[in-house]
Design a protein around this motif. Sequence first.
Motif, PDB file in Angstrom:
ATOM      1  N   ALA A 242      36.720  56.231  29.435  1.00  0.00           N
ATOM      2  CA  ALA A 242      36.806  54.689  29.066  1.00  0.00           C
ATOM      3  C   ALA A 242      37.721  53.712  30.151  1.00  0.00           C
ATOM      4  CB  ALA A 242      38.388  54.807  28.069  1.00  0.00           C
ATOM      5  N   ALA A 243      37.693  54.489  31.275  1.00  0.00           N
ATOM      6  CA  ALA A 243      38.503  53.838  32.444  1.00  0.00           C
ATOM      7  C   ALA A 243      36.777  53.317  33.204  1.00  0.00           C
ATOM      8  CB  ALA A 243      39.087  54.283  33.923  1.00  0.00           C
ATOM      9  N   GLU A 244      35.974  53.873  32.925  1.00  0.00           N
ATOM     10  CA  GLU A 244      34.853  53.389  33.558  1.00  0.00           C
ATOM     11  C   GLU A 244      33.916  52.339  32.219  1.00  0.00           C
ATOM     12  OE1 GLU A 244      31.167  56.392  33.945  1.00  0.00           O
ATOM     13  OE2 GLU A 244      32.604  57.450  35.598  1.00  0.00           O
ATOM     14  N   ARG A 245      34.037  52.416  30.845  1.00  0.00           N
ATOM     15  CA  ARG A 245      33.988  51.529  30.417  1.00  0.00           C
ATOM     16  C   ARG A 245      34.210  49.918  30.709  1.00  0.00           C
ATOM     17  NH1 ARG A 245      33.454  55.619  26.433  1.00  0.00           N
ATOM     18  NH2 ARG A 245      35.473  55.174  25.586  1.00  0.00           N
ATOM     19  N   SER A 246      35.843  49.646  30.505  1.00  0.00           N
ATOM     20  CA  SER A 246      36.077  49.591  31.274  1.00  0.00           C
ATOM     21  C   SER A 246      36.330  48.565  32.022  1.00  0.00           C
ATOM     22  CB  SER A 246      38.309  49.470  31.223  1.00  0.00           C
ATOM     23  OG  SER A 246      38.803  48.548  31.807  1.00  0.00           O
ATOM     24  N   VAL A 247      35.553  49.521  33.052  1.00  0.00           N
ATOM     25  CA  VAL A 247      35.331  48.743  34.732  1.00  0.00           C
ATOM     26  C   VAL A 247      34.444  47.679  33.967  1.00  0.00           C
ATOM     27  CG1 VAL A 247      35.096  49.226  37.308  1.00  0.00           C
ATOM     28  CG2 VAL A 247      36.491  50.572  36.470  1.00  0.00           C
ATOM     29  N   VAL A 248      33.651  48.508  33.753  1.00  0.00           N
ATOM     30  CA  VAL A 248      31.836  47.839  33.574  1.00  0.00           C
ATOM     31  C   VAL A 248      32.164  46.670  32.548  1.00  0.00           C
ATOM     32  CG1 VAL A 248      29.538  48.162  32.223  1.00  0.00           C
ATOM     33  CG2 VAL A 248      30.580  49.746  32.989  1.00  0.00           C
ATOM     34  N   GLU A 249      33.308  46.159  31.824  1.00  0.00           N
ATOM     35  CA  GLU A 249      33.080  45.396  31.629  1.00  0.00           C
ATOM     36  C   GLU A 249      33.710  43.788  31.607  1.00  0.00           C
ATOM     37  OE1 GLU A 249      35.736  46.108  27.690  1.00  0.00           O
ATOM     38  OE2 GLU A 249      34.497  47.466  26.967  1.00  0.00           O
ATOM     39  N   THR A 250      34.810  44.729  32.811  1.00  0.00           N
ATOM     40  CA  THR A 250      35.430  43.817  33.470  1.00  0.00           C
ATOM     41  C   THR A 250      33.993  43.098  34.760  1.00  0.00           C
ATOM     42  OG1 THR A 250      37.021  44.806  33.088  1.00  0.00           O
ATOM     43  CG2 THR A 250      36.963  43.610  35.495  1.00  0.00           C
ATOM     44  N   LYS A 251      33.853  43.996  35.396  1.00  0.00           N
ATOM     45  CA  LYS A 251      32.573  43.486  36.247  1.00  0.00           C
ATOM     46  C   LYS A 251      31.727  42.476  35.034  1.00  0.00           C
ATOM     47  CE  LYS A 251      32.088  47.400  40.043  1.00  0.00           C
ATOM     48  NZ  LYS A 251      31.056  48.850  40.091  1.00  0.00           N
ATOM     49  N   LYS A 252      31.371  42.809  33.876  1.00  0.00           N
ATOM     50  CA  LYS A 252      30.628  42.027  33.230  1.00  0.00           C
ATOM     51  C   LYS A 252      31.195  40.891  33.401  1.00  0.00           C
ATOM     52  CE  LYS A 252      27.964  45.195  30.237  1.00  0.00           C
ATOM     53  NZ  LYS A 252      27.544  45.615  29.059  1.00  0.00           N
ATOM     54  N   LYS A 253      32.494  40.471  32.856  1.00  0.00           N
ATOM     55  CA  LYS A 253      33.091  39.438  32.591  1.00  0.00           C
ATOM     56  C   LYS A 253      32.893  38.427  33.625  1.00  0.00           C
ATOM     57  CE  LYS A 253      35.816  40.794  28.982  1.00  0.00           C
ATOM     58  NZ  LYS A 253      37.697  40.675  28.402  1.00  0.00           N
ATOM     59  N   LEU A 254      33.184  38.962  35.082  1.00  0.00           N
ATOM     60  CA  LEU A 254      33.698  38.728  36.654  1.00  0.00           C
ATOM     61  C   LEU A 254      32.468  37.964  37.135  1.00  0.00           C
ATOM     62  CD1 LEU A 254      35.502  40.743  38.590  1.00  0.00           C
ATOM     63  CD2 LEU A 254      36.407  38.677  37.643  1.00  0.00           C
ATOM     64  N   HIS A 255      31.309  39.054  36.479  1.00  0.00           N
ATOM     65  CA  HIS A 255      29.930  38.559  37.080  1.00  0.00           C
ATOM     66  C   HIS A 255      29.252  37.033  35.826  1.00  0.00           C
ATOM     67  CE1 HIS A 255      25.240  38.801  38.331  1.00  0.00           C
ATOM     68  NE2 HIS A 255      24.757  38.507  37.060  1.00  0.00           N
ATOM     69  N   SER A 256      30.016  37.166  34.918  1.00  0.00           N
ATOM     70  CA  SER A 256      29.447  36.311  33.893  1.00  0.00           C
ATOM     71  C   SER A 256      30.412  34.830  34.460  1.00  0.00           C
ATOM     72  CB  SER A 256      29.867  36.403  32.613  1.00  0.00           C
ATOM     73  OG  SER A 256      28.839  36.999  31.557  1.00  0.00           O
ATOM     74  N   GLN A 257      31.224  34.703  34.916  1.00  0.00           N
ATOM     75  CA  GLN A 257      32.416  34.428  35.482  1.00  0.00           C
ATOM     76  C   GLN A 257      31.667  33.689  36.715  1.00  0.00           C
ATOM     77  OE1 GLN A 257      35.840  35.563  35.332  1.00  0.00           O
ATOM     78  NE2 GLN A 257      36.381  35.229  33.092  1.00  0.00           N
ATOM     79  N   LEU A 258      30.850  34.395  37.889  1.00  0.00           N
ATOM     80  CA  LEU A 258      30.172  34.047  39.068  1.00  0.00           C
ATOM     81  C   LEU A 258      28.914  32.959  39.171  1.00  0.00           C
ATOM     82  CD1 LEU A 258      30.271  34.242  42.025  1.00  0.00           C
ATOM     83  CD2 LEU A 258      29.252  36.595  41.704  1.00  0.00           C
ATOM     84  N   LEU A 259      28.426  33.042  37.887  1.00  0.00           N
ATOM     85  CA  LEU A 259      26.776  33.023  37.647  1.00  0.00           C
ATOM     86  C   LEU A 259      27.547  31.443  36.824  1.00  0.00           C
ATOM     87  CD1 LEU A 259      25.150  35.242  35.859  1.00  0.00           C
ATOM     88  CD2 LEU A 259      25.156  34.786  38.162  1.00  0.00           C
ATOM     89  N   LEU A 260      28.598  31.052  35.521  1.00  0.00           N
ATOM     90  CA  LEU A 260      29.315  29.975  35.829  1.00  0.00           C
ATOM     91  C   LEU A 260      29.185  29.218  37.163  1.00  0.00           C
ATOM     92  CD1 LEU A 260      30.878  30.781  32.646  1.00  0.00           C
ATOM     93  CD2 LEU A 260      28.461  29.388  32.679  1.00  0.00           C
TER      94      LEU A 260
END
Length: 333
Positions: A242-260
């Motif tokens: 659950a913690a890993e999934r949370s980290v992955v989801e957070t990374k995805k959100k941060l990556h999307s924000q970085l691309l924008l």
Amino acid sequence: MTECSFFHIEGYGRKPLVGKRPKPALDGVVAEAERRPGFCAHVASPLPPQILLGITPTQAAEFAVEQASRARNAASRRIRSIDIVMYAGVVSYPVEAGKVVRRHGDKAEVIDPLYTAWLKENLVWLAREFGDALVSVVEHLDEAYPHVHFYVQPPLEEGRLRLDRVHRGRRAQVGVTDKSEQGRVYCFAMSRWLDDYQAAVGASFGHERFGPKRMRTSRWWQMEKRRVQNQANAVAEAARLAAERSVVETKKKLHSQLLLLKEELCRTSDTEALQLIFHAERRKLQQRLDEADKRAALDARRIAKAGAMLRAAGLLPDIGPGELNAPAACSAR
């Protein structure tokens, strides 16, 4: 050392019980819980107890005694002074106190985060198990093992103290008239009660249901130990995933924000670059216009001088200043 769950509950009356199975009175039990002088000789260096929930044990006992004065038995008589008026229980954390707390004089600092989590799970389980009947919960950190005392007040219904409302063993005996059968159903209900506590709290922290002396057989002991450990590992693995999934989801959100952010930066950079090119070309054009103006003015002076020389030599008739059209100066800017 084996870490086993420990849950115990006992009923107490207003007066001590004597005989083959003596039991202290309720006031002595709460006095020990509150670490009153003379009631905690078994503790080398007592610490003030921490009230985790509800009122103090003394206040709970006073309410229980007052309620018992209004209670009646099946024969509509006052209940005896040795009859149960309140239940007191204890749950213990099976790790030595020295590994759980660090003492600073008359204060104790918890250094084991698992103990804090275990404590919260116990409060949740106790509240779910006893509801409004749970009137007080007290924490002790000054003995060999950290533990929690809890106090349960049976409700008074139509003048009767309903012990069966808060005690599973008593509840199982309701309607059973045979004495031997009463003992059997009581023991079975209490065993299931311990099983429920183990499943809800102990197993999540890797605590065993039985100790090696109770299991008798090493084979069964090892099987139970592996089962509980596997269950604890499963809980820990689920928490890790659950913690890993949370980290992955957070990374995805941060990556999307970085691309924008990069796209916005590129758009901003492109605009700024175009503006810089525009201003540079504008400066170049202005310089060319200024140079053209200078050349036009110089040509006008040269023509005027040449005309004057020709007139002086008689080669050019006299004409007015406006009749000689000199090249006009460039004025477009």
